[in-house]
Design an enzyme around this catalytic site. Structure first.
Site, PDB file in Angstrom:
ATOM      1  N   TYR A  46      39.210  28.795  39.598  1.00 19.37           N
ATOM      2  CA  TYR A  46      40.338  29.269  40.401  1.00 19.37           C
ATOM      3  C   TYR A  46      41.416  29.877  39.501  1.00 19.37           C
ATOM      4  O   TYR A  46      41.925  30.970  39.766  1.00 19.37           O
ATOM      5  CB  TYR A  46      40.916  28.117  41.218  1.00 19.37           C
ATOM      6  CG  TYR A  46      41.968  28.544  42.211  1.00 19.37           C
ATOM      7  CD1 TYR A  46      41.612  29.035  43.461  1.00 19.37           C
ATOM      8  CD2 TYR A  46      43.330  28.446  41.905  1.00 19.37           C
ATOM      9  CE1 TYR A  46      42.577  29.429  44.379  1.00 19.37           C
ATOM     10  CE2 TYR A  46      44.291  28.840  42.816  1.00 19.37           C
ATOM     11  CZ  TYR A  46      43.913  29.327  44.053  1.00 19.37           C
ATOM     12  OH  TYR A  46      44.873  29.728  44.955  1.00 19.37           O
ATOM     13  N   SER A  60      48.662  33.649  42.729  1.00 16.95           N
ATOM     14  CA  SER A  60      48.898  32.200  42.722  1.00 16.95           C
ATOM     15  C   SER A  60      49.844  31.851  41.585  1.00 16.95           C
ATOM     16  O   SER A  60      50.045  32.657  40.658  1.00 16.95           O
ATOM     17  CB  SER A  60      47.554  31.473  42.519  1.00 16.95           C
ATOM     18  OG  SER A  60      47.727  30.101  42.242  1.00 16.95           O
TER      19      SER A  60
END
Length: 251
Positions: free
Chosen positions: A156, A143
């Site tokens: 996350y 990410s």
């Protein structure tokens, strides 16, 4: 040159392949010649249709990747239905949003279990099969938050930073065994995970202003990177984290 990118005769396992990025990756790998094993909690009907339209085999393994001990069962089910994977794409992931001061232990554990813990143990189980054949490709989905901190997504950001580190560690350990471990770091893509951001007019505008390409990514934008990292063209690529971000990190 086209033979370098052919995945004919390969079996690719893609987790979280029922929608979004996982679906697009699975279909792209099928179009390059791979049979697909999709892993997830819910049936991947649309993905199956896309894979079969490409003329490739499709098998679905139902599994809750947040549960302990699931990884070995997933690989065993794949072998029984099709074959042990030559390619593993660790795409499944979840996100929880809250201020850091209010973030709960439950939300922390849920995200870390799916995004990081299962990524490691599923890769471990798949790699045991790959090592016996002397070859294999692992692609982790990282990410932008593997590089940046973000806001309101503590678990996350931690999990995706961990995915980046894990990618490098496994590349170090397994490169000499014929296994390529790399990652793709998607930027801001139009998926279920970003629905809240896109619905927030101010956040949506600020994000688009930062992306040099001037648009949110579409899941199909990941297909080429996934095929490349799965193919013989990437045989000497180890431990790379490839941003597919419309230029976000270049700003």
């Amino acid at each position: 040159m086209s033979d370098l990118f052919s995945l004919a005769g390969r079996t690719a396992m893609v987790t979280g392949a029922n929608t979004g990025l996982g679906q697009a990756i699975a279909i792209a790998l099928a179009e390059a010649g791979a049979d697909i094993v999709a892993v997830g909690r819910s049936q991947a009907t649309q993905t199956e249709a896309g894979v079969r339209a490409a003329g490739r085999g499709f098998h679905f393994v139902q599994a809750d990747l947040g549960q302990p001990g699931v990884s070995g069962d997933v690989i065993a089910a794949a072998k029984a239905a099709a074959a042990a994977p030559d390619i593993l794409v660790n795409n499944a992931g979840i996100i929880r949003r809250n201020d850091a001061l209010d973030f709960t232990e439950e939300d922390w554990d849920a995200v870390m279990d799916v995004n990081l813990k299962t990524t490691f143990f599923l890769t471990q189980a798949a790699a045991r099969e790959m090592i016996s054949k002397g070859a294999g490709k692992v692609i982790n989905i990282a990410s932008m938050l593997s590089f940046q901190g973000g806001v309101r997504v503590a678990s996350y950001a931690a999990s995706k930073s961990g995915v980046a580190g894990l990618t490098r560690l496994l590349a170090n350990e397994w490169a000499a065994k014929g296994i390529n471990v790399n990652a793709i770091a998607p930027g801001y893509f139009s998926t279920n995970n970003t629905e809240a951001l896109r619905a927030d007019e101010a956040r949506n505008r600020s994000i688009l202003e930062r992306i040099p390409a001037g648009r949110w990514g579409q899941p199909s934008d990941l297909g080429g990177a996934a095929v490349f990292l799965s193919s013989r063209a990437a045989d000497y690529v180890h431990g790379a984290i490839l941003p597919v971000d419309g230029g976000w990190l270049a700003r």
